[in-house]
Scaffold this motif. Structure first.
Motif, PDB file in Angstrom:
ATOM      1  N   GLU A  62      -8.065   2.995 -29.401  1.00 29.96           N
ATOM      2  CA  GLU A  62      -7.981   1.536 -29.514  1.00 29.96           C
ATOM      3  C   GLU A  62      -6.608   1.027 -29.937  1.00 29.96           C
TER       4      GLU A  62
ATOM      5  N   VAL B  59     -10.823  -8.363 -28.578  1.00 30.98           N
ATOM      6  CA  VAL B  59     -10.373  -8.214 -29.964  1.00 30.98           C
ATOM      7  C   VAL B  59     -10.562  -9.532 -30.711  1.00 30.98           C
TER       8      VAL B  59
ATOM      9  N   HIS C 276     -14.673  -2.435 -25.499  1.00 32.65           N
ATOM     10  CA  HIS C 276     -13.647  -2.131 -24.499  1.00 32.65           C
ATOM     11  C   HIS C 276     -14.302  -1.467 -23.300  1.00 32.65           C
TER      12      HIS C 276
ATOM     13  N   CYS D  25     -11.443  -4.574 -32.714  1.00 39.95           N
ATOM     14  CA  CYS D  25     -11.810  -4.412 -31.306  1.00 39.95           C
ATOM     15  C   CYS D  25     -13.333  -4.304 -31.208  1.00 39.95           C
TER      16      CYS D  25
ATOM     17  N   GLY E 231      -9.882  -4.761 -23.655  1.00 40.12           N
ATOM     18  CA  GLY E 231     -10.575  -4.863 -24.925  1.00 40.12           C
ATOM     19  C   GLY E 231     -10.798  -6.305 -25.330  1.00 40.12           C
TER      20      GLY E 231
END
Length: 336
Positions: A321, A21, A35, A32, A19
């Motif tokens: 997530e 972030v 991803h 996030c 991911g």
């Protein structure tokens, strides 16, 4: 103030999700932005896995401000090791040096889950299936319980100064407990299943009978075969499909009861005023299990300290997530 970019991984036994972030230091918000997931068997090496993840994210890892990898197994400072070995060497220390990574860490996969409970992620109702209405005590001990390829558990505490503490345990490997207060129907079923599984496991090379061996992997197929003995060659994946299709009612009730029994045991071990938060692929693919009366019957089969335990929050983290957000939180406190 400029945002900080953190790359996080959720690395399991079969696949890896990375991911991107963003962290805002002034508001401490974590978001996030993207991803991407790769099956481990679709990559030829760790370097190839990294290359595919970078292509999926459209981002090169060394450009990040920090990298945090939540991973199944044990990281010894050089290699990530697993009881069931990864398909290729996970030599993170050498790779990080060769690819000029920023500050990075490889942490227990369920440490990421616990860390996500320290964030505002928990405030969004779409992220959590609440199993009771109890509120979380901010400095209360909390436990992440993962049902996936294996049975993972991690406990942690958010400290008043904003730092955190993470515990160590391998509670998924404890033997299946004899419930002290199960009703007669559940107790008879439990005893019959234990006899069946002991007989079955004694014919195999590994005869241990733990919660992990009944709630994950081949354990679900063994449970299915107890109820449907003609299905001798069924795989755990096929069992999961039958459960989702509603074709194995007795199995679903029994599975729910054993999850409840483990949750009740976990509550007694940790007395988690911050809650027990369930996640993992098996849990998220079978959310209806937690609506079964047998789930709470399993919890109440261990009645000690029930008055206190009924005040502990309980829920399922159902958005994919949380591991990525939790690893990013870890990075903000330990790597930046």
């Amino acid at each position: 103030m400029m945002t900080i970019t953190i790359v996080t991984w959720d690395l399991g036994a079969t696949k890896c999700t990375a991911g991107l972030v963003e962290y805002n230091p002034s508001t401490q918000a974590l978001s996030c932005k993207k991803h991407f997931t790769v099956k481990l068997t679709d990559a030829a090496s760790l370097e190839d896995l990294i290359c595919q993840l970078e292509q999926g994210l459209h981002f090169t890892l060394f450009k990040a401000d920090a990298i945090c990898i939540g991973a199944a197994g044990h990281y010894d400072g050089k290699y990530l090791l697993h009881t069931n070995p990864y398909p290729y060497p996970m030599h993170f220390a050498n790779t990080a040096k060769l690819q000029n990574w920023p500050a990075f860490a490889v942490i227990h996969d369920y440490a990421s889950i616990v860390c996500s409970t320290f964030t505002s992620y928990m405030d969004n109702p779409k992220n959590i299936k609440r199993l009771n209405a109890c509120s979380m005590k901010p400095q209360g001990r909390r436990v992440a319980l993962g049902l996936g390829t294996g049975l993972g558990l991690k406990d942690g505490v958010l400290l008043a100064n904003g730092d955190f503490w993470l515990g160590q345990n391998e509670a998924g490997h404890i033997g299946i407990t004899t419930p002290p207060n199960a009703n007669q129907t559940h107790l008879i079923r439990h005893n019959e299943i234990m006899r069946y599984l002991h007989q079955k496991s004694s014919q195999q090379s590994n005869s241990t009978l733990t919660f992990e061996k009944i709630l994950t992997g081949q354990g679900t197929a063994n449970l299915f075969q107890f109820f449907y003995p003609d299905e001798k060659e069924i795989t755990p994946e096929e069992v999961g499909k039958k459960m989702r299709n509603g074709d194995a009612d007795e199995l679903i009730d029994t599975f729910a009861w054993y999850i409840g029994l483990f949750v009740g045991t976990t509550q007694l071990m940790f007395m988690p005023e911050g809650g027990v938060w369930i996640t993992g692929g098996v849990a998220m693919n079978h959310l209806d299990v937690f609506d079964r009366p047998d789930f709470f019957a399993g919890i109440y089969a261990s009645p000690a300290y029930l008055m206190q335990r009924e005040e502990y929050p309980l829920g399922v983290l159902q958005n994919h997530e949380h591991a990525l957000i939790g690893s990013a939180y870890y990075a903000t406190k330990r790597l930046l």
